[in-house]
Scaffold this motif. Structure first.
Motif, PDB file in Angstrom:
ATOM      1  N   TYR A  91      39.482  37.143  43.153  1.00 36.12           N
ATOM      2  CA  TYR A  91      40.332  36.685  42.066  1.00 36.12           C
ATOM      3  C   TYR A  91      39.610  36.933  40.765  1.00 36.12           C
ATOM      4  O   TYR A  91      38.505  36.452  40.540  1.00 36.12           O
ATOM      5  CB  TYR A  91      40.687  35.199  42.237  1.00 36.12           C
ATOM      6  CG  TYR A  91      41.779  34.765  41.291  1.00 36.12           C
ATOM      7  CD1 TYR A  91      43.121  35.110  41.568  1.00 36.12           C
ATOM      8  CD2 TYR A  91      41.489  34.047  40.137  1.00 36.12           C
ATOM      9  CE1 TYR A  91      44.112  34.724  40.707  1.00 36.12           C
ATOM     10  CE2 TYR A  91      42.484  33.674  39.263  1.00 36.12           C
ATOM     11  CZ  TYR A  91      43.814  34.005  39.555  1.00 36.12           C
ATOM     12  OH  TYR A  91      44.793  33.639  38.685  1.00 36.12           O
ATOM     13  N   THR A  93      39.209  36.266  37.150  1.00 41.96           N
ATOM     14  CA  THR A  93      39.605  35.207  36.225  1.00 41.96           C
ATOM     15  C   THR A  93      40.051  35.786  34.890  1.00 41.96           C
ATOM     16  O   THR A  93      40.928  35.261  34.222  1.00 41.96           O
ATOM     17  CB  THR A  93      38.453  34.221  35.989  1.00 41.96           C
ATOM     18  OG1 THR A  93      37.279  34.990  35.754  1.00 41.96           O
ATOM     19  CG2 THR A  93      38.271  33.306  37.181  1.00 41.96           C
ATOM     20  N   GLU A  97      44.387  37.796  38.279  1.00 39.15           N
ATOM     21  CA  GLU A  97      45.024  38.360  39.482  1.00 39.15           C
ATOM     22  C   GLU A  97      43.937  38.825  40.436  1.00 39.15           C
ATOM     23  O   GLU A  97      42.774  38.985  40.055  1.00 39.15           O
ATOM     24  CB  GLU A  97      45.936  39.531  39.121  1.00 39.15           C
ATOM     25  CG  GLU A  97      45.195  40.651  38.403  1.00 39.15           C
ATOM     26  CD  GLU A  97      46.094  41.803  37.994  1.00 39.15           C
ATOM     27  OE1 GLU A  97      47.319  41.675  38.020  1.00 39.15           O
ATOM     28  OE2 GLU A  97      45.531  42.858  37.648  1.00 39.15           O
ATOM     29  N   PHE A  98      44.356  39.052  41.660  1.00 37.78           N
ATOM     30  CA  PHE A  98      43.400  39.596  42.624  1.00 37.78           C
ATOM     31  C   PHE A  98      43.159  41.047  42.310  1.00 37.78           C
ATOM     32  O   PHE A  98      44.092  41.785  42.014  1.00 37.78           O
ATOM     33  CB  PHE A  98      43.924  39.431  44.052  1.00 37.78           C
ATOM     34  CG  PHE A  98      43.688  38.054  44.591  1.00 37.78           C
ATOM     35  CD1 PHE A  98      42.429  37.749  45.150  1.00 37.78           C
ATOM     36  CD2 PHE A  98      44.649  37.061  44.520  1.00 37.78           C
ATOM     37  CE1 PHE A  98      42.185  36.471  45.642  1.00 37.78           C
ATOM     38  CE2 PHE A  98      44.396  35.793  45.002  1.00 37.78           C
ATOM     39  CZ  PHE A  98      43.157  35.474  45.568  1.00 37.78           C
TER      40      PHE A  98
END
Lengths: 419, 226
Positions: A91, A93, A97-98
């Motif tokens: 993830y 930050t 999103e991944f």
């Protein structure tokens, strides 16, 4: 489609898979290079972290950890001390999103402690690279299409110039002009070859034409002279008063045959002359005048066969044709109509802007519209006809860019000359 | 009349000479270019009949020389080369007529006589045969001083007969004279019969003797010496 456009299209069509393949190959090469360099980077960073840890430099370690690209945890013991690379999804930050990451798991041992170190690096650029490649390829493709277009334009204008010049010369070439055509010179060997072969071909055509023309004339001369001798002897024989009736009959048949032979010879000669286009359109001819002359010429025949002539001529038509040929054409058509119309029949002549229509009342059924124009086609009950009149008429029409057609309509044989 | 016949074909030369001599002409002949040149430069003729293709030269050259020497001879081209070029060239050079081979001797005879009439500057304006008198300039015919009104074809027919008196004329030669030969002959030569019938009737009406003799199936003979 032009040859050049076609070749360009093939080039373009072929370049799509080639470009695609080249793109894919270079994509994978670059990706693997990137991977190697990423791994080296992670390895270097690990060495750096190791150094800091060994030196117990917590400040530098803190900076690295804070950058979000490393995780360092204390572990009590470690099973393996080897470095392990792996791909993973973490993830992000920053992006919320991944995202794909390259991960290096390692164990660092200092004198006192054992750390588990995880170093990661975002591999998001691989995808960017891919889209970059895709658009790059597309631009290359478009650019080459455009380049082909531009090249085509100039190539066809300049490189193919001699070719089009040759075509133009050929278009204007007429054997009957008896003029040697001049083909353009070119530095391109293919065009040079073409020019040269065209030159020798046309030259051959011209010599053939001349010798053929010579041949027809010579043949005519050679045939006419013995015919003239025969004719003159027959004329002299007729003058003899010692001949019996029976002998005169024989001479009469001889006379008829010689006449027929000489007409045949003249007609064939005329045909070959027309075919060789030895008559060229020369002047503006009033078709009305020619038609009227033809009526006068056949006036006796009209009278004798008691044929009614219906004229539907309201306009003046002028054609640009050879006068002699035009006369022969009209005469032959009218003669044909006269020959095949019934006694007390009628002949209708219609003249409009683009058509001369000669119809006559039919004695029999419809005729075969292709057969009747063939040479030596005769209907069985007419021995006087040579079967060349219509053939000559059609040949004249053809070389003068006109069209002669036959149809059967309302018990009429209709011949239409379109001009 | 004194004629020169320039023709290389021996048999044709013999026929033409024979026929024209029957008409009471003096006919000299030349078989090649050199001989023709010889004759034309040395003697005067009323009419020269010249073939275009000759051994040793072109007949057109003979015409050119005749005209250059201001010869007053009538010139008729008799050629097998029925090409328009030669016809136009020949007539341009000053030839008076062009007769393509093969031709009827009676046709040649008629052409020579017509040419001689045209070329005659003084003297007879009319042709007189017994009671018949023809005024070619006006295409007028008189029988016993009374005018006979003839159609164009009938007039041509009479003139042709008179040019070839006492000769047997085949139907085909008459037809060719009246209609030319550049079209296929139409079915019957009976047209001639109707023209001749009318001509004979008109002449007889004015008290003319019946000169036109029909040779059944063959043709006609305009007999003036019986």
């Amino acid at each position: 489609m032009k040859l050049l456009t076609k070749t360009s299209l093939y080039y373009l069509l072929f370049s799509i898979p080639v470009l695609l393949l080249a793109g894919i190959v270079s994509y994978f090469i670059i990706i693997s290079e990137l991977r190697v360099s990423n791994d080296e980077l992670l390895q270097n960073r690990l060495a750096q972290v190791e150094r800091y840890l060994q030196a117990n430099d917590s400040v530098s370690v803190g900076i690295i950890v804070n950058s979000g690209e490393a995780k360092i945890t204390l572990v009590s013991n470690s099973a393996s001390a080897s470095n392990v690379f792996s791909d993973t999804s973490l993830y992000d930050t920053k992006e919320n999103e991944f995202a794909p990451f390259r991960l290096l798991n390692a164990v660092v041992k200092t004198k006192t402690k054992i750390y588990s170190v995880q170093l990661f690096r975002s591999t998001i650029e691989y995808q960017e690279l891919f889209t970059g490649f895709f658009f790059g390829l597309l631009i290359i493709l478009l650019l080459s299409a455009f380049a082909f277009f531009i090249i085509n334009y100039f190539v066809s204008r300049n490189l193919w110039k001699p070719f089009f010049q040759i075509v133009e010369v050929l278009k204007r070439f007429r054997v009957s002009d008896e003029k040697k055509p001049r083909f353009p010179e070119s530095s391109v060997s293919e065009f040079k070859q073409l020019s040269e072969s065209m030159e020798s071909m046309t030259e051959k055509l011209l010599t053939d034409f001349r010798s053929q023309k010579q041949f027809t004339e010579n043949a005519s001369h050679e045939m006419q002279t013995p015919l003239a001798v025969m004719q003159s002897k027959i004329d002299l024989l007729f003058q003899s008063d010692k001949l019996r009736e029976e002998e005169l009959e024989h001479i009469k048949s001889l006379d008829d045959s010689v006449k027929k032979l000489s007409r045949l010879n003249k007609s064939l000669l005329l045909l070959s002359k027309i075919e060789n286009k030895q008559y060229l359109p020369d002047v503006n001819v009033s078709l009305n005048k020619i038609v009227q002359q033809s009526f006068l010429f056949f006036a006796d025949y009209f009278e004798m066969k008691e044929i009614t002539l219906e004229q539907k001529i309201s306009i003046e038509v002028t054609l640009h044709v050879n006068v002699d040929l035009c006369e022969i054409l009209v005469n032959n058509l009218l003669q044909n109509a006269l020959r095949h119309s019934t006694k007390n029949g009628k002949i209708i002549i219609e003249l409009t802007t683009h058509e001369l229509v000669i119809s006559n009342s039919a004695t029999g059924n419809a005729l075969n519209p292709t057969e009747i124009f063939k040479r030596f086609h005769k209907d069985s009950n007419n021995s006087e006809s040579l079967g060349l009149g219509l053939s000559i008429a059609q040949q004249i029409a053809e070389v003068n860019g006109m069209e002669l057609r036959y149809k059967y309509e309302n018990n009429l044989h209709v011949f239409t000359l379109r001009f | 009349m004194k004629l020169l016949l320039i023709e290389d074909e021996l048999e044709l030369r013999k026929s033409i000479r024979h026929f024209l001599e029957l008409e009471g002409n003096i006919v000299e002949v030349a078989a090649d270019f050199a001989k023709a040149e010889d004759k034309t430069s040395g003697y005067d003729y009323d009419c020269v009949l010249v073939d275009i293709t000759l051994p040793g030269g072109n007949g057109l050259e003979i015409i050119r020389q005749l005209k250059a020497n201001k010869s007053r001879a009538g010139i008729i081209i008799i050629s097998a080369k029925n090409s328009l070029d030669d016809k136009v060239k020949g007539l341009d050079l000053g030839a008076d007529d062009y007769l393509p081979k093969p031709f009827h001797l009676s046709e040649l005879n008629a052409r020579i006589k017509a040419l001689m009439r045209r070329n005659k500057f003084a003297g007879e304006k009319t042709i007189v045969v017994n009671e018949i008198e023809i005024v070619p300039d006006e295409r007028k015919v008189l029988v016993n001083k009374k005018e006979v009104v003839l159609t164009g074809k009938e007039y041509d027919l009479l003139l042709y007969f008179i040019s070839n008196q006492n000769r047997v004329l085949s139907k085909s030669s008459v037809a060719e004279h009246l209609w030319g030969d550049h079209v296929d002959r139409l079915d019957s030569l009976d047209f001639i019969y109707s023209h001749i019938k009318n001509l004979r009737k008109k002449l007889l009406e004015k008290g003319c003797e019946d000169y036109i003799h029909t040779i059944y199936g063959i043709g006609y003979n305009f007999k003036t010496n019986t």
